[in-house]
Each structure stands twice: as structure tokens, then as C-alpha cells.
Design an enzyme around this catalytic site. Sequence first.
Site, PDB file in Angstrom:
ATOM      1  N   TRP A   7      -4.864  83.576  27.496  1.00 41.08           N
ATOM      2  CA  TRP A   7      -5.342  84.271  28.688  1.00 41.08           C
ATOM      3  C   TRP A   7      -6.474  85.241  28.346  1.00 41.08           C
ATOM      4  CZ3 TRP A   7      -0.435  82.609  27.967  1.00 41.08           C
ATOM      5  CH2 TRP A   7       0.181  81.924  29.015  1.00 41.08           C
ATOM      6  N   CYS A  11      -0.519  78.922  33.079  1.00 40.67           N
ATOM      7  CA  CYS A  11       0.739  78.568  33.737  1.00 40.67           C
ATOM      8  C   CYS A  11       0.694  77.216  34.439  1.00 40.67           C
ATOM      9  CB  CYS A  11       1.171  79.671  34.701  1.00 40.67           C
ATOM     10  SG  CYS A  11       0.196  79.797  36.213  1.00 40.67           S
ATOM     11  N   HIS A  65       1.917  82.232  40.229  1.00 39.66           N
ATOM     12  CA  HIS A  65       2.527  81.695  39.005  1.00 39.66           C
ATOM     13  C   HIS A  65       3.147  80.348  39.318  1.00 39.66           C
ATOM     14  CE1 HIS A  65       4.426  81.269  35.213  1.00 39.66           C
ATOM     15  NE2 HIS A  65       5.659  81.467  35.671  1.00 39.66           N
ATOM     16  N   ASP A  73      10.790  76.747  33.668  1.00 38.64           N
ATOM     17  CA  ASP A  73       9.474  77.358  33.490  1.00 38.64           C
ATOM     18  C   ASP A  73       9.101  77.316  32.019  1.00 38.64           C
ATOM     19  OD1 ASP A  73       7.147  78.802  33.614  1.00 38.64           O
ATOM     20  OD2 ASP A  73       8.000  80.522  34.664  1.00 38.64           O
ATOM     21  N   ASN A 129      11.829  88.660  44.171  1.00 40.84           N
ATOM     22  CA  ASN A 129      12.535  89.657  44.993  1.00 40.84           C
ATOM     23  C   ASN A 129      12.290  91.103  44.587  1.00 40.84           C
ATOM     24  OD1 ASN A 129      14.398  88.191  46.983  1.00 40.84           O
ATOM     25  ND2 ASN A 129      14.838  87.118  45.072  1.00 40.84           N
ATOM     26  N   ASP A 188      10.852  94.848  44.208  1.00 40.29           N
ATOM     27  CA  ASP A 188      10.113  95.816  45.020  1.00 40.29           C
ATOM     28  C   ASP A 188       8.986  96.407  44.172  1.00 40.29           C
ATOM     29  OD1 ASP A 188      11.973  95.404  46.999  1.00 40.29           O
ATOM     30  OD2 ASP A 188      13.136  97.209  46.534  1.00 40.29           O
ATOM     31  N   GLU A 191      13.039  88.806  54.881  1.00 43.09           N
ATOM     32  CA  GLU A 191      13.088  90.210  54.488  1.00 43.09           C
ATOM     33  C   GLU A 191      13.666  91.063  55.612  1.00 43.09           C
ATOM     34  OE1 GLU A 191      12.939  93.100  51.844  1.00 43.09           O
ATOM     35  OE2 GLU A 191      11.971  91.186  51.357  1.00 43.09           O
ATOM     36  N   GLU A 216      19.655  88.676  53.595  1.00 39.38           N
ATOM     37  CA  GLU A 216      18.856  89.163  52.459  1.00 39.38           C
ATOM     38  C   GLU A 216      19.545  90.356  51.808  1.00 39.38           C
ATOM     39  OE1 GLU A 216      15.853  91.803  50.556  1.00 39.38           O
ATOM     40  OE2 GLU A 216      16.870  92.152  52.477  1.00 39.38           O
ATOM     41  N   TYR A 269      -5.789  85.990  37.043  1.00 44.39           N
ATOM     42  CA  TYR A 269      -4.691  85.753  37.988  1.00 44.39           C
ATOM     43  C   TYR A 269      -3.373  86.376  37.559  1.00 44.39           C
ATOM     44  CZ  TYR A 269      -2.416  82.133  35.135  1.00 44.39           C
ATOM     45  OH  TYR A 269      -1.744  81.458  34.158  1.00 44.39           O
TER      46      TYR A 269
END
Length: 632
Positions: free
Chosen positions: A227, A262, A321, A344, A384, A386, A433, A438, A505
Site C-alpha cells: 500500500w 484488498c 474493503h 478474508d 458495526n 461507532d 440502525e 439492532e 482507500y
Amino acid sequence: MKKPDENNRQEHHTNLYDSNHLIIRRGKPFQIKITFNRTYKPEKDQFWLEFLIGRYPQVSKGTYIPIMPEQEQEQGKWRSTLLKNENNSVTLSLCPNADCIVGKFRMYVAVMTPYGIRRTPRAPERDVYIIFNPWAEDDSVFLSDEEERKEYVLNEYGTIYYGEASNVECRPWNFGQFEYGVLDACLYVMDRAQMPLIGRSDPIKVCRLASAMVNAKDDDGILVGNWSGDYTYGVAPTAWTGSVEILVNYASSRNPVCYGQCWVFAAVFNTFLRCLGIPARVVTNFFSAHDNNGNLKVDVILDDEGKINTYLTKDSIWNYHCWNECWMTRPDLPAGFGGWQVVDATPQETSDGLYRCGPASVQAIKHGQVCFPYDAPFVYAEINSDVVYWKRNKDGTQEAIKVNKQHVGQMVLTKEVGRDAQKNITDLYKFKEGSEEERLSVETALTYGLNRQTVHMEGNDVDMEVRLQDAILIGSDFKLNLEFRNRSRERRTMSIYVNGNIVIYTGVTSKEFKSQTLKVSLEAQHTRVVDVSIQSKDYINHLVEQAMLHFIITGRVNETTQILTEQKVISFQIPKLTVKVSINYSIDLFTGDKTHIHSLICFLLWNVIHFLSILLIYKKRRRKKTPVCGWA
């Protein structure tokens, strides 16, 4: 003229493989014809077939499989039926068990004679490849929908989505899972990892091993990640348009290929999975969190002037991603958690000592059941987390000033089945959300060990919002609109700091190009819009590949010491180039199928346009291009 095994290949959906060997899918019968020097007499003659894999084949490990002409299906054994016995030839129907080892088997015919057992000589052209079978109900990768099997197993071409959530771009890709040498390369990957043969019957173990081997971070795997923007000793990730060259070069050179990011890791992994018969697709998560400490928060630390403390801010958010999903049952988990699994291959964090991730049940992630293997907490945090902004005081204490619960995991896309269009699968990963579902999902995840800290914030009376005109064409001037709202009954004055950076990115800053301080006054109960002009001359000479502009607007209300903060990511629109091609050709040459030639032409044109765009946008570099590289 049909090849000798054409009927078998058609029945097993392996006719697209560019190979002269017999390739079959486990759990489904195939036919084999044996010719002797005389007529076979069952009452006095005795022969059997032998399938062997590995250096030391054993019946108990499923690596040595003897098959009699008439053999019932038993646990761990193949079924055999004598279909025809005429002249000097015998035709048998053989059915591998649905949990057979996947790989390349050596085949022999053994005959009992008065002088002992005689076998046919070693003949590599008679080797048989056995792969997973999503058409067989007893196979753990069974997929019931025929259209999905065509898309996720048989389709060689696909689309990978990238960019920014409000400006999604697409990248065509040639997976090429049926090309010459690709199947052998995929099997070599498991050999290179010294994967036990008995484990190669289990798609869970195969996927987990491959997620480590696709990257070369710690095991000399397929692709070296880079990268940095400097690709002097390899190929730039944006230059790849297919997986075939990468896999074949890796298998032939025995060295990792340079370089990947990625989407390249995900595309090569997708080829590996489809080639072995595991249904798979590439998915893209827009605004994907990389939570270093597992607290379901991306922490952004600001100093007492409202500027970001880059030394203390360790978490990051990737603009997008790419990872993979593969389809399988999960007998190691409770009922209901089979189906799509996240895997992944991009090296981000270690799992059991290696850079790998998954398989993690998508259904388990959605419901917060992160206690189940593998790596579900990390994937859960990617979609998920914050974004929490902290004000760091001079005495070292920190106080939360803002929480954004909707920035991360804004959208998850994959290609639509049967057509070249986006499919939004965000609802497979998370509930809406703010909904009760949720909230319960988050509470469940916390119950199973994720550590989301409670953030307490004092009331604020000034709001700031950053707006932008619809689309920004690369090389153009534009304005940021900063809207301030004073909800108090008193006049407010603010010091606003605008910081603009060129980022790749992954969210890593390449160059700062804008730094401006504004003084803003706002009357009580009023709203005001302040324009910040951005000129192309400030950023155009600093652009790197896949560059985006990242603006961080922070400020302080002088009367209350309230800290304001907002972020805005801008992806450029590249001018569209439309090419019209008029071609005259004979339909007979393509058996009346115009779709194939049109798809091929479009794919070739995209590659030409992509290559030209690289030459136009980036400065020329003198490179020594080598497709593979070893470790110094």
C-alpha cells in the site's frame, strides 16, 4: 468430436476446465471403461480399481481407495456398479463419497493372477481430479439454486465494486477458474502449506488455510501486499485485471507475486474457491472499520484546539474493503449458521498466529453471535463500530464530544446473480440502525466478550454539517459548504480549522494539501453557511492511485469550549470515455452465440481504456517489471 471423458465432464459440470484429465465432483457417479486382453469372467476373474493420493496412502485416512466391481456405498467408501461387460471391455459406474478428499488421485487397475497382484503401470494421463460438488445434496457445499450455482461456481467473469459509498465504481475481473494450470495451482497452494490430506475434505479447513495462503505476509503465500505506492519490483495492484497470471506465476516460480491490495486478494481467493467447487463471491464493505483494540469504537483523538492527534489516533476506517463469502454448511456451529461465510485474505490482523480471517457465519454476525469461530468479532467490528471523537485535555484526560453510529458499514455490495448489476446485501450483515433488533444484536455481541465502552457526552448547543455539490470531476475547482446552527439564545463565536488530505482507500494520508483557519460568528437561534474554496492546483499534482480527498473540519466554540468536528470523504469522477465498435463477423464461427464475442470485446476494451487512464493520470515511472518476488 467428443473427448473420451466428455460425457463425464458434462454430467459433472467440469467441461469448462482446460485440461485433458478427468475432473469429477464428489458425491456423483461417473463412468469408466476398462479393456482387458480377453473377456472378463466374474465367476473366476478378480480385479479392482485403486485411487491413491499422497506419499503414504492409507485406507483409514481415505488416501487409498480400493474399489471392487460390485461395491455397496458404505461410510467412507465409494459405490461401484458393473454397467456393461461385452467383448473384452468392462464399463463401471463409480461414485465417490460426498466427503471425499479433494485433490489429484492416481488411478490403477489391479488384477489377481496365479503369480500375485499385477497393476497397470504409472500413467499420469490417467490421474483423476476430485473437487467439491455444490450440485450434490450430501456435499457440505451444496447450493440448491441453479442460477446461483451458475453465478457463484461457473461464472468466470465478475465485477468488483470500489470507491466511496456515494460514488460506487466497478472493476471488471477475469476470475478464470477454468483456465489451463489454474486447478493445479490451487492444489499446489494446499501442498505448499503442507495441509494434511485428511483435512482437504472439509471446506471449512480449506477456506481457513487459503485465507492465510492467498497473502504472503507470514507463509510465502500467493500475493505480497503493498500500500506504499511504490511498485518498482512488481506490478501495481491496479494493473491486474485477472487472477490467472497471478496463480500460474506463483505455482511455476514457487515465489510470491508482487503486488496486491484488498480487491486483488479477494479476486484471487474467489478464483481459488470456485476452481475447487466451493460457491463464492466477492463483496465490498463501504467505510470498513479497522478496530485495533476490539472495543467496537473507532477512536479519533483531538487536541484542545480541535485538531486531530495523529500520534494517538490508531484506529482507521477504509473507504472500502473487499472480502469473500463462501457457501457451506457449518456442522461445527449450532443449526442455522450455515450458508454464506465471511473469509478474508487481506493481511490485517493475525488469527491463531497467522494473517487470516474466517470463515465466520454471516448469520451469526448479523445477530451478534460472535462467540462462534472463526474471527466473528473482527468482522462484526468492521461493519458495526461507532466513530467516537475525543477531546484530549492538557492534563491527559479525555472526554467524548461526538459519536457517529452510522458512518461505518454504510453499504455492502456484491454482483447480482445472472447480470452485471449491484446487489445490496447490507441487510444480511446488520439490522437497521436504531431498530430494536439492532440493539439486541449489539447487546448479544457485548455478552459474548466484545467491549463497547459507554460514551457520555454533555449537551451542546452548536451544530455543524458539511455539504458538497453532487459530483466532483477530477481536476476541477469546488466548494465545501459548512453549515452552522446556533440553538442557544446567545451569540456564539467559533474558531474553525479546515484540514484537507489526499488519502488512499485504506484511509492512510498521502499528502496534506489544505490548511485553513476560519473565524465564524453566529447570532442566537440562527443558521449560517460558510463556503470553503478548493482549487485544483492545490491537489492535482499530489494525487496517487485510487486517491480520495479527506477533509477534517474541527473547531471550538469560544464561549462554551465546545468542540465541533466533521469528516468528509470525496472520491473523484473520472471523465467517461464512450467507445462504439462496429464488427462484422460470421455467426457460424461462434455457433450462433453473439453474447460470448460481445462480452469478450467489452472486456478487452475495458483493459485498453484502463491502461490508458493509468498513463494519463500518473507520472511516468521507470520500472523493472518482474511478476514475482522472493524475500530478501
